[in-house]
Design a protein around this motif. Structure first.
Motif, PDB file in Angstrom:
ATOM      1  N   MET A 131       0.384  -1.275   0.493  1.00  0.00           N
ATOM      2  CA  MET A 131       0.356  -0.024  -0.227  1.00  0.00           C
ATOM      3  C   MET A 131       0.425   1.219  -0.069  1.00  0.00           C
ATOM      4  O   MET A 131       0.348   2.209  -0.459  1.00  0.00           O
ATOM      5  CB  MET A 131      -1.099   0.185   1.502  1.00  0.00           C
ATOM      6  N   ASN A 132       2.086   0.852   0.757  1.00  0.00           N
ATOM      7  CA  ASN A 132       2.974   2.109   0.155  1.00  0.00           C
ATOM      8  C   ASN A 132       3.409   2.899  -0.983  1.00  0.00           C
ATOM      9  O   ASN A 132       3.601   3.600  -0.779  1.00  0.00           O
ATOM     10  CB  ASN A 132       3.847   2.135   1.368  1.00  0.00           C
ATOM     11  N   TRP A 133       3.199   1.393  -1.208  1.00  0.00           N
ATOM     12  CA  TRP A 133       4.267   1.762  -2.542  1.00  0.00           C
ATOM     13  C   TRP A 133       3.138   2.398  -3.579  1.00  0.00           C
ATOM     14  O   TRP A 133       2.899   3.782  -4.514  1.00  0.00           O
ATOM     15  CB  TRP A 133       4.149   0.074  -3.239  1.00  0.00           C
ATOM     16  N   ALA A 134       1.623   1.989  -3.373  1.00  0.00           N
ATOM     17  CA  ALA A 134       0.240   2.783  -4.305  1.00  0.00           C
ATOM     18  C   ALA A 134       0.340   3.208  -3.623  1.00  0.00           C
ATOM     19  O   ALA A 134       0.630   4.783  -4.767  1.00  0.00           O
ATOM     20  CB  ALA A 134      -0.616   1.674  -4.423  1.00  0.00           C
ATOM     21  N   GLN A 135       0.661   4.077  -2.520  1.00  0.00           N
ATOM     22  CA  GLN A 135       0.559   5.108  -2.082  1.00  0.00           C
ATOM     23  C   GLN A 135       1.245   6.519  -2.913  1.00  0.00           C
ATOM     24  O   GLN A 135       1.304   7.666  -2.843  1.00  0.00           O
ATOM     25  CB  GLN A 135       0.094   5.249  -1.388  1.00  0.00           C
ATOM     26  N   GLY A 136       2.644   5.816  -3.216  1.00  0.00           N
ATOM     27  CA  GLY A 136       3.199   6.827  -3.384  1.00  0.00           C
ATOM     28  C   GLY A 136       3.368   7.156  -4.880  1.00  0.00           C
ATOM     29  O   GLY A 136       4.922   8.006  -5.081  1.00  0.00           O
ATOM     30  N   ASN A 137       3.305   5.937  -5.737  1.00  0.00           N
ATOM     31  CA  ASN A 137       3.279   6.114  -7.546  1.00  0.00           C
ATOM     32  C   ASN A 137       2.407   6.930  -7.768  1.00  0.00           C
ATOM     33  O   ASN A 137       1.066   7.193  -7.258  1.00  0.00           O
ATOM     34  CB  ASN A 137       2.936   5.001  -7.216  1.00  0.00           C
ATOM     35  N   ARG A 138       2.729   8.777  -8.223  1.00  0.00           N
ATOM     36  CA  ARG A 138       1.545  10.005  -8.448  1.00  0.00           C
ATOM     37  C   ARG A 138       0.888   9.202  -9.827  1.00  0.00           C
ATOM     38  O   ARG A 138       0.025  10.509  -9.859  1.00  0.00           O
ATOM     39  CB  ARG A 138       2.262  10.692  -8.616  1.00  0.00           C
ATOM     40  N   ILE A 139       1.406   8.014 -10.543  1.00  0.00           N
ATOM     41  CA  ILE A 139       0.104   7.847 -11.699  1.00  0.00           C
ATOM     42  C   ILE A 139      -1.145   7.539 -10.974  1.00  0.00           C
ATOM     43  O   ILE A 139      -2.241   7.914 -11.860  1.00  0.00           O
ATOM     44  CB  ILE A 139       0.715   6.784 -12.146  1.00  0.00           C
ATOM     45  N   PHE A 140      -1.474   6.904 -10.019  1.00  0.00           N
ATOM     46  CA  PHE A 140      -2.884   6.232 -10.117  1.00  0.00           C
ATOM     47  C   PHE A 140      -3.005   7.226  -9.262  1.00  0.00           C
ATOM     48  O   PHE A 140      -3.220   8.073  -8.343  1.00  0.00           O
ATOM     49  CB  PHE A 140      -3.348   5.250  -8.308  1.00  0.00           C
ATOM     50  N   LYS A 141      -4.826   7.578  -9.860  1.00  0.00           N
ATOM     51  CA  LYS A 141      -5.945   8.229  -9.281  1.00  0.00           C
ATOM     52  C   LYS A 141      -6.522   7.333  -7.900  1.00  0.00           C
ATOM     53  O   LYS A 141      -6.096   6.675  -7.491  1.00  0.00           O
ATOM     54  CB  LYS A 141      -6.814   8.071  -9.491  1.00  0.00           C
ATOM     55  N   GLN A 142      -6.291   8.629  -7.501  1.00  0.00           N
ATOM     56  CA  GLN A 142      -7.158   8.288  -4.871  1.00  0.00           C
ATOM     57  C   GLN A 142      -7.894   7.304  -5.666  1.00  0.00           C
ATOM     58  O   GLN A 142      -7.420   6.225  -4.987  1.00  0.00           O
ATOM     59  CB  GLN A 142      -7.955   9.493  -4.571  1.00  0.00           C
TER      60      GLN A 142
END
Length: 85
Positions: free
Chosen positions: A8-19
Motif C-alpha cells: 500500500m505504501n508503494w501504491a500511495q507513493g506512486n503519483r500515476i494512480f488516481k486516489q
C-alpha cells in the motif's frame, strides 16, 4: 500485514494512480494477494497485463514488478509444470 503495508505504501507513493484506483486496490483482494505472495515467496498467477501508465487501476503485474514478486499467467504455470490438457 507488514507486506500489505509495503504494498500500500508503494501504491500511495506512486503519483500515476488516481486516489480512486488506490482505494479500489486496497478494497479488493489484489493488494492482499501481492502482499501474501511477497511474504511467502510465491508466484502470483494472473491474466492481467502490465500497464504502468494506467491511472484508473492498480494492476497486479505492476505491483509485482515494483515489489519484486514473480507473476505469470495460467498458461505459463501449466507449461512449467508440464501439464497438458
Amino acid at each position: 500485514m507488514s507486506e500489505y503495508a509495503r504494498v500500500m505504501n508503494w501504491a500511495q507513493g506512486n503519483r500515476i494512480f488516481k486516489q480512486s484506483a488506490i482505494e479500489e486496490f486496497a478494497r479488493v483482494a489484489d493488494a492482499f494477494l501481492v502482499a501474501a505472495a511477497s511474504a511467502k515467496g510465491y508466484t502470483l498467477v494472473t491474466y492481467e497485463e502490465s500497464d504502468p501508465l494506467c491511472k484508473k487501476r492498480v494492476k497486479i503485474p505492476d505491483a509485482c514488478n515494483a515489489l519484486g514478486v514473480r507473476y505469470c499467467n495460467l498458461n505459463t504455470v501449466l507449461r512449467e509444470l508440464d501439464i497438458r490438457i
